[in-house]
Design an enzyme around this catalytic site. Sequence first.
Site, PDB file in Angstrom:
ATOM      1  N   ARG A  61    -165.363  -0.075   9.614  1.00  0.00           N
ATOM      2  CA  ARG A  61    -165.017   0.369   8.256  1.00  0.00           C
ATOM      3  C   ARG A  61    -164.295  -0.757   7.497  1.00  0.00           C
ATOM      4  O   ARG A  61    -164.556  -0.962   6.310  1.00  0.00           O
ATOM      5  CB  ARG A  61    -164.123   1.622   8.336  1.00  0.00           C
ATOM      6  CG  ARG A  61    -163.588   2.048   6.973  1.00  0.00           C
ATOM      7  CD  ARG A  61    -162.828   3.367   7.047  1.00  0.00           C
ATOM      8  NE  ARG A  61    -162.251   3.708   5.773  1.00  0.00           N
ATOM      9  CZ  ARG A  61    -161.515   4.798   5.564  1.00  0.00           C
ATOM     10  NH1 ARG A  61    -161.280   5.639   6.543  1.00  0.00           N
ATOM     11  NH2 ARG A  61    -161.013   5.063   4.371  1.00  0.00           N
ATOM     12  N   ASN A  64    -169.437  10.607   7.396  1.00  0.00           N
ATOM     13  CA  ASN A  64    -169.758   9.933   6.131  1.00  0.00           C
ATOM     14  C   ASN A  64    -170.764   8.815   6.323  1.00  0.00           C
ATOM     15  O   ASN A  64    -170.854   8.255   7.413  1.00  0.00           O
ATOM     16  CB  ASN A  64    -168.465   9.340   5.551  1.00  0.00           C
ATOM     17  CG  ASN A  64    -167.759  10.353   4.678  1.00  0.00           C
ATOM     18  OD1 ASN A  64    -168.416  11.131   3.986  1.00  0.00           O
ATOM     19  ND2 ASN A  64    -166.440  10.333   4.706  1.00  0.00           N
ATOM     20  N   CYS A  78    -168.057  18.565   3.193  1.00  0.00           N
ATOM     21  CA  CYS A  78    -167.051  17.625   2.712  1.00  0.00           C
ATOM     22  C   CYS A  78    -165.846  18.431   2.248  1.00  0.00           C
ATOM     23  O   CYS A  78    -165.992  19.571   1.799  1.00  0.00           O
ATOM     24  CB  CYS A  78    -167.631  16.825   1.545  1.00  0.00           C
ATOM     25  SG  CYS A  78    -166.475  15.618   0.872  1.00  0.00           S
ATOM     26  N   HIS A 131    -169.884  13.273  -3.023  1.00  0.00           N
ATOM     27  CA  HIS A 131    -169.072  12.204  -3.622  1.00  0.00           C
ATOM     28  C   HIS A 131    -169.633  11.715  -4.959  1.00  0.00           C
ATOM     29  O   HIS A 131    -169.292  10.611  -5.408  1.00  0.00           O
ATOM     30  CB  HIS A 131    -168.853  11.032  -2.643  1.00  0.00           C
ATOM     31  CG  HIS A 131    -167.908  11.383  -1.533  1.00  0.00           C
ATOM     32  ND1 HIS A 131    -167.536  10.507  -0.540  1.00  0.00           N
ATOM     33  CD2 HIS A 131    -167.242  12.539  -1.252  1.00  0.00           C
ATOM     34  CE1 HIS A 131    -166.696  11.097   0.298  1.00  0.00           C
ATOM     35  NE2 HIS A 131    -166.508  12.334  -0.112  1.00  0.00           N
ATOM     36  N   TYR A 159    -164.438  10.565  -6.765  1.00  0.00           N
ATOM     37  CA  TYR A 159    -165.166   9.319  -6.481  1.00  0.00           C
ATOM     38  C   TYR A 159    -165.851   8.736  -7.713  1.00  0.00           C
ATOM     39  O   TYR A 159    -166.240   7.565  -7.708  1.00  0.00           O
ATOM     40  CB  TYR A 159    -166.200   9.547  -5.372  1.00  0.00           C
ATOM     41  CG  TYR A 159    -165.565   9.583  -4.000  1.00  0.00           C
ATOM     42  CD1 TYR A 159    -165.578   8.470  -3.167  1.00  0.00           C
ATOM     43  CD2 TYR A 159    -164.914  10.721  -3.542  1.00  0.00           C
ATOM     44  CE1 TYR A 159    -164.974   8.502  -1.921  1.00  0.00           C
ATOM     45  CE2 TYR A 159    -164.307  10.762  -2.301  1.00  0.00           C
ATOM     46  CZ  TYR A 159    -164.346   9.642  -1.491  1.00  0.00           C
ATOM     47  OH  TYR A 159    -163.742   9.664  -0.267  1.00  0.00           O
TER      48      TYR A 159
HETATM   49  C1  G6P Z   1    -161.894  12.049   1.290  1.00  0.00           C
HETATM   50  C2  G6P Z   1    -163.355  12.283   1.486  1.00  0.00           C
HETATM   51  C3  G6P Z   1    -163.760  12.211   2.909  1.00  0.00           C
HETATM   52  C4  G6P Z   1    -163.231  10.951   3.546  1.00  0.00           C
HETATM   53  C5  G6P Z   1    -161.738  10.848   3.384  1.00  0.00           C
HETATM   54  C6  G6P Z   1    -161.240   9.473   3.832  1.00  0.00           C
HETATM   55  O1  G6P Z   1    -161.199  13.148   1.533  1.00  0.00           O
HETATM   56  O2  G6P Z   1    -163.782  13.471   0.892  1.00  0.00           O
HETATM   57  O3  G6P Z   1    -165.150  12.223   2.971  1.00  0.00           O
HETATM   58  O4  G6P Z   1    -163.536  10.943   4.912  1.00  0.00           O
HETATM   59  O5  G6P Z   1    -161.374  11.006   2.066  1.00  0.00           O
HETATM   60  O6  G6P Z   1    -159.880   9.508   4.055  1.00  0.00           O
HETATM   61  P1  G6P Z   1    -159.132   8.324   4.813  1.00  0.00           P
HETATM   62  O7  G6P Z   1    -157.742   8.803   5.002  1.00  0.00           O
HETATM   63  O8  G6P Z   1    -159.877   8.085   6.090  1.00  0.00           O
HETATM   64  O9  G6P Z   1    -159.228   7.133   3.890  1.00  0.00           O
END
Ligand code: G6P
Length: 437
Positions: A97, A151, A172, A202, A255
Amino acid sequence: MAGHPLKIAVIGGGSSYTPELVEGFILRHEELPVEELVLVDVEEGKHKLEIVGALAQRMIEKAGKPIKVKLTLDRRSAIRGADFVLTQLRVGLLDARAKDEAIPLRHGYIGQETTGAGGFAKALRTIPVILDICRDIEELAPDAFLINFTNPAGIVTEAALKYSNVRTIGLCNLPIGTKKQIARLFEVEPDEVDLEWTGINHLNWVTRIAVRGRDVTDELLRRAAGARGLTMKNIPDLGWDADFLRSVGALPCSYHRYYYMKDEMLKKQLEDFRQNGTRAEVVKRVEAELFELYKDPNLAVKPPQLEQRGGAYYSEAAVNLIASIVRNRKDIQTVNVRNGGAIRCLPDDAAIEVNCVIDAAGAHPVPPSTPVSPQIRGLLQVVKAYEELTVEAAVHGDRDAALQALTIHPLVGSAEAARILLDELLEAHAAYLPQFK
Ligand code: G6P
């Protein structure tokens, strides 16, 4: 399914989010009698799986619920006979990531886990693994539902819908999170708010909102302008401009800031990148703290520190969905499903994220009552075409599809940028992209 004890397999069970899910199964055990919860992970995730699994065990014991927790690295045994398979995995873990986020940023493009070039790379790595899991489900639990949180959830769900026979629903936390944010804005309870969504994961818009049954769409757009708190924890809380919101005629999701406020968001991302590293690096620090807490043998509840993550309320969304399937409730929830004509300007076999009726057979999309306006249609069709191409690229290792996907993505937008980013992403993730060899 109602009444019979349920087996749930969670793939990516060693995730720091798992206590959230376990809490959901504990709180709603009366309506959703989970008998067996199998947490599965890969060898690299074994250590985390053991820590999270032990915490899950303590939480369940403390709550006095008859749920058996099993930990395994054997995915097939976990899937065999499961009623629901939940996927919340991360191919390449947080290191991958970090690359997804950093590579575009270094070239001056938005670096994001689920959208743009970063989300694209994550899709390429993830889709083959999810399809492999689908093969196991087809063989070992053909009646099971696959509930995919992985995701980019919309693209991954579309791949499973197109390339397997598994009953797949993508989930989601954004729709449920937005409902809570809007309820706070209107100072009412979330269950007094009804939202109609049009779009894809998103990249969806609230096109109609009712509070206590009254249509307050225009009022929402006025109130949302400049308001704070209309975002998820992982996305900067930049307020929407009033004239802009009125002209969209719908509330964009969190988003959308990456698209509609691209310059500001990029500036903010670059500042954060210099100061704190990528979001993945921030998340790594939060995870290290969480896992220290999870190790404490006296901890038997979900710690509040988990709320620093963007995935808040995902267990609520998951438990609501599974409970409505098990109980054949026929209520409305916002999930990712096959379009099948619900949004007429998108292909029938595309995954969309809209309100659906949830019953024992799964999720059935309700066509949005408001026509898709040109300003929504334009962006939606482009990003959906990007997603279709990304699915093809991921499944077949098709470099042409990959290049076209990135070229048309609004956060990349040129053939030259697409080529540079594609080469670099394919090289950085080569170990996880055997389809491109
Ligand atoms: C949001 C999205 C999720 C994503 C998350 C990431 O809530 O809807 O799809 O996984 O953020 O959060 P993070 O704490 O991993 O950056």
